[in-house]
Scaffold this motif. Structure first.
Motif, mmCIF file in Angstrom:
data_model
loop_
_atom_site.group_PDB
_atom_site.id
_atom_site.type_symbol
_atom_site.label_atom_id
_atom_site.label_comp_id
_atom_site.label_asym_id
_atom_site.label_seq_id
_atom_site.Cartn_x
_atom_site.Cartn_y
_atom_site.Cartn_z
ATOM 1 N N VAL A 198 25.545 9.806 -13.943
ATOM 2 C CA VAL A 198 25.873 9.764 -15.370
ATOM 3 C C VAL A 198 25.432 11.043 -16.074
ATOM 4 O O VAL A 198 26.090 11.503 -17.014
ATOM 5 N N LYS B 22 28.565 4.190 -15.095
ATOM 6 C CA LYS B 22 28.808 3.675 -16.438
ATOM 7 C C LYS B 22 28.159 4.587 -17.484
ATOM 8 O O LYS B 22 27.098 5.164 -17.246
ATOM 9 N N ASN C 48 25.931 5.809 -20.598
ATOM 10 C CA ASN C 48 24.670 5.316 -21.134
ATOM 11 C C ASN C 48 24.533 5.718 -22.606
ATOM 12 O O ASN C 48 25.477 6.248 -23.204
ATOM 13 N N SER C 49 23.382 5.475 -23.172
ATOM 14 C CA SER C 49 23.206 5.746 -24.600
ATOM 15 C C SER C 49 23.372 7.224 -24.918
ATOM 16 O O SER C 49 23.886 7.583 -25.989
ATOM 17 N N TYR D 13 27.320 -2.515 -24.995
ATOM 18 C CA TYR D 13 25.982 -3.052 -24.727
ATOM 19 C C TYR D 13 26.010 -4.588 -24.720
ATOM 20 O O TYR D 13 25.456 -5.225 -23.828
ATOM 21 N N ASN E 89 26.425 -3.764 -20.455
ATOM 22 C CA ASN E 89 25.930 -2.456 -20.021
ATOM 23 C C ASN E 89 24.634 -2.151 -20.781
ATOM 24 O O ASN E 89 24.649 -1.591 -21.878
ATOM 25 N N GLN F 287 22.422 -0.019 -20.269
ATOM 26 C CA GLN F 287 22.115 1.411 -20.411
ATOM 27 C C GLN F 287 22.750 2.011 -21.660
ATOM 28 O O GLN F 287 22.443 3.137 -22.035
ATOM 29 N N ALA F 288 23.644 1.248 -22.281
ATOM 30 C CA ALA F 288 24.354 1.758 -23.463
ATOM 31 C C ALA F 288 23.743 1.240 -24.762
ATOM 32 O O ALA F 288 24.376 1.281 -25.813
#
Length: 250
Positions: free
Chosen positions: A79, A112, A114-115, A145, A149, A151-152
């Motif tokens: 990512v 995927k 992420n933030s 999120y 997910n 990580q988001a």
């Protein structure tokens, strides 16, 4: 390492030097560069924002994918790789091209977003004062999120990006929209999410969102906990622009 040292330089030619070291590394028997090294080289290109830098990052991505397919799994893109590419497009071409990288990542089989992915894309829109698209990406991030997910998860930094976009937008509803965002942060913080507790930076940007109301800007000043020089100067700036000299100097 050597590549890390080169990465700290601001010279445009240093990306080529770093890639030359990477190439020599790849030709040494028993030495297999991993994605950390590739990402470092890619980041040197990406942060320049010069013509062709995003294309150079894409070229390195293809090389990583090729080496990974040949059996070197340590060099498989992650990512962070895509976040660097997204940032490269944002720096060189702008938010629309950066968002296309986000879309590629959302459709990726193994990686995927992420933030950092979403926030970097939001920042690109915020720099142009495009609050509409910045908030659209925030909404997309929140749904991602909520759909699993983890990580988001939106961070405090994410909301600062949204607030910055409103502050630069010149929209008449910027203050109201910004207040709603900060209230959401306050509620989530009170519910136990301490990472989203608004800090001085958040309130300072909120003050800047109240460019059309010095009274509201001043209310934020006395509502926030810790204040700094920026807090006071931001409120004074609002009063000055509105002609309130006495209030600005009090």
């Amino acid at each position: 390492g050597v590549i890390s040292s080169i990465a700290k330089s601001k010279k445009a030619t240093d990306a080529k030097k770093a890639e030359d070291i990477l190439r020599r590394m790849s030709n040494v028997n028993g030495v297999r560069p991993d994605n950390v090294i590739f990402n470092q080289v890619m980041n040197i290109y990406g942060k320049k924002g010069t013509k062709g830098s995003a294309e150079q990052c894409e070229r390195l991505l293809k090389r990583m994918e090729h080496l990974s397919a040949q059996g070197n799994r340590q060099v498989a893109p992650d990512v962070r790789t895509y976040n660097i590419i997204l940032s490269a497009y944002a720096n060189e071409k702008g938010p629309a091209d950066a968002e296309k990288v986000l879309q590629r990542l959302e459709m990726h089989k193994n990686i995927k977003p992420n933030s950092i992915t979403y926030t970097t894309c939001m920042d690109s829109y915020a720099k142009r004062g495009d609050a509409h698209n910045n908030l659209r990406i925030l909404s997309l991030m929140e749904k991602t999120y909520e759909n699993g997910n983890l990580q988001a998860k939106p961070t405090r930094r994410t909301y600062v990006s949204a607030l910055n976009s409103l502050a630069k937008s010149g929209r008449g509803d910027a203050g109201a929209r910004a207040e709603a965002l900060v209230q959401t942060m306050e509620k989530m913080s009170q519910a136990g999410d301490s990472d989203l507790k608004p800090d001085t930076t958040v309130y300072n940007v909120l003050i800047n969102c109240h460019k059309n109301s010095a009274a509201r800007a001043e209310k934020v000043l006395y509502r926030m906990g810790k204040r700094d020089v920026v807090s006071y100067s931001s409120v004074i700036n609002v009063y000055s622009k509105m002609g309130g000299v006495k209030a600005a100097t009090r």
